[in-house]
Design a protein around this motif. Structure first.
Motif, mmCIF file in Angstrom:
data_model
loop_
_atom_site.group_PDB
_atom_site.id
_atom_site.type_symbol
_atom_site.label_atom_id
_atom_site.label_comp_id
_atom_site.label_asym_id
_atom_site.label_seq_id
_atom_site.Cartn_x
_atom_site.Cartn_y
_atom_site.Cartn_z
ATOM 1 N N HIS A 1 0.880 -1.195 -0.351
ATOM 2 C CA HIS A 1 -0.102 -0.037 0.220
ATOM 3 C C HIS A 1 0.950 1.205 -0.054
ATOM 4 O O HIS A 1 1.909 1.441 0.934
ATOM 5 C CB HIS A 1 -0.799 -0.267 1.277
ATOM 6 N N LEU B 1 -4.962 -2.942 -8.234
ATOM 7 C CA LEU B 1 -3.362 -2.627 -7.834
ATOM 8 C C LEU B 1 -2.482 -4.139 -7.394
ATOM 9 O O LEU B 1 -1.617 -4.124 -7.930
ATOM 10 C CB LEU B 1 -3.483 -1.674 -6.584
ATOM 11 N N GLU C 1 -5.772 8.220 -4.375
ATOM 12 C CA GLU C 1 -5.551 6.886 -4.942
ATOM 13 C C GLU C 1 -4.330 6.240 -4.405
ATOM 14 O O GLU C 1 -3.856 6.571 -3.411
ATOM 15 C CB GLU C 1 -5.068 7.141 -6.458
ATOM 16 N N MET C 2 -3.799 4.958 -5.036
ATOM 17 C CA MET C 2 -2.936 4.252 -4.646
ATOM 18 C C MET C 2 -1.847 4.174 -5.710
ATOM 19 O O MET C 2 -2.257 3.851 -6.941
ATOM 20 C CB MET C 2 -3.294 3.033 -4.017
ATOM 21 N N GLN C 3 -0.516 4.180 -5.393
ATOM 22 C CA GLN C 3 0.479 3.932 -6.451
ATOM 23 C C GLN C 3 0.977 2.658 -6.460
ATOM 24 O O GLN C 3 1.019 1.970 -5.636
ATOM 25 C CB GLN C 3 1.655 4.962 -6.002
ATOM 26 N N LEU C 4 1.244 2.166 -7.782
ATOM 27 C CA LEU C 4 1.713 0.944 -7.924
ATOM 28 C C LEU C 4 3.267 0.569 -7.196
ATOM 29 O O LEU C 4 4.094 1.360 -7.499
ATOM 30 C CB LEU C 4 1.863 0.548 -9.189
ATOM 31 N N ASP D 1 2.166 4.414 -12.095
ATOM 32 C CA ASP D 1 0.903 4.245 -12.426
ATOM 33 C C ASP D 1 0.296 4.147 -11.080
ATOM 34 O O ASP D 1 0.672 3.839 -9.986
ATOM 35 C CB ASP D 1 0.544 2.719 -12.715
ATOM 36 N N ARG D 2 -1.000 4.860 -11.104
ATOM 37 C CA ARG D 2 -1.932 4.938 -9.935
ATOM 38 C C ARG D 2 -3.430 4.514 -10.304
ATOM 39 O O ARG D 2 -3.821 4.511 -11.132
ATOM 40 C CB ARG D 2 -1.993 6.508 -9.490
ATOM 41 N N MET D 3 -3.645 3.859 -9.249
ATOM 42 C CA MET D 3 -5.161 3.246 -9.148
ATOM 43 C C MET D 3 -6.021 3.398 -8.034
ATOM 44 O O MET D 3 -5.781 3.670 -6.962
ATOM 45 C CB MET D 3 -5.085 1.981 -9.645
ATOM 46 N N SER D 4 -7.418 3.321 -8.297
ATOM 47 C CA SER D 4 -8.296 3.644 -7.115
ATOM 48 C C SER D 4 -8.958 2.068 -6.364
ATOM 49 O O SER D 4 -9.185 2.042 -5.310
ATOM 50 C CB SER D 4 -9.441 4.347 -7.244
ATOM 51 N N PRO E 1 -0.008 5.246 -0.504
ATOM 52 C CA PRO E 1 -1.204 6.089 -0.828
ATOM 53 C C PRO E 1 -0.589 7.232 -1.649
ATOM 54 O O PRO E 1 0.511 7.697 -1.620
ATOM 55 C CB PRO E 1 -1.439 6.627 0.538
ATOM 56 N N ALA E 2 -1.172 7.813 -2.624
ATOM 57 C CA ALA E 2 -1.055 8.800 -3.447
ATOM 58 C C ALA E 2 -2.127 9.687 -3.763
ATOM 59 O O ALA E 2 -3.088 9.496 -4.762
ATOM 60 C CB ALA E 2 -0.585 8.327 -4.842
#
Length: 96
Positions: free
Chosen positions: A37, A75, A43-46, A67-70, A39-40
Motif C-alpha cells: 500500500h 493494484l 488513489e494508490m501508487q503501484l 501508475d496510480r489506481m483506485s 497512498p498517492a
C-alpha cells in the motif's frame, strides 16, 4: 522515520519488511512478491517488494511505478504481474 511512514503508509495491520502494509503476495520461482500500500492522494501508487533468501540472508528489492489506481484489486493484480516480469527479466541480479 515519520517521513518514511507517511510515504509508504505506516501504521498498518500486516507490515512487510520495511513496515509497509501488504495488500497481496505470491510466491514465484523461489521469490516472494508483495503488493504494498502506497497512498498517492485519493488513489494508490503501484508499488511492491520482491524478496528471496540468498546465502541465509533475506534480500529485498522494492519497486515503485508511476501508475496510480483506485481499486485495491487492480493494484494487487498489476503489482504481482510487474513483480513476475522483473523476476523473469533480471532474476537474482535485482539484488546486486
Amino acid at each position: 522515520m515519520s517521513f518514511l511512514k507517511k510515504l509508504f503508509g505506516g501504521g498498518n495491520d500486516k507490515p512487510a519488511a520495511g513496515g509497509d502494509k501488504v495488500l497481496g503476495e505470491e510466491s514465484y520461482k523461489g521469490f516472494l512478491i508483495k503488493a504494498i500500500h502506497m497512498p498517492a492522494g485519493s488513489e494508490m501508487q503501484l508499488a511492491g517488494t520482491i524478496e528471496k533468501e540468498i546465502g541465509g540472508e533475506l534480500k529485498t528489492y522494492r519497486f515503485v511505478r508511476a501508475d496510480r489506481m483506485s481499486s485495491k484489486e487492480d493494484l494487487v493484480a498489476i503489482a504481482l504481474s510487474k513483480g513476475r516480469q522483473i523476476i523473469d527479466e533480471q532474476g537474482e541480479r535485482i539484488f546486486s
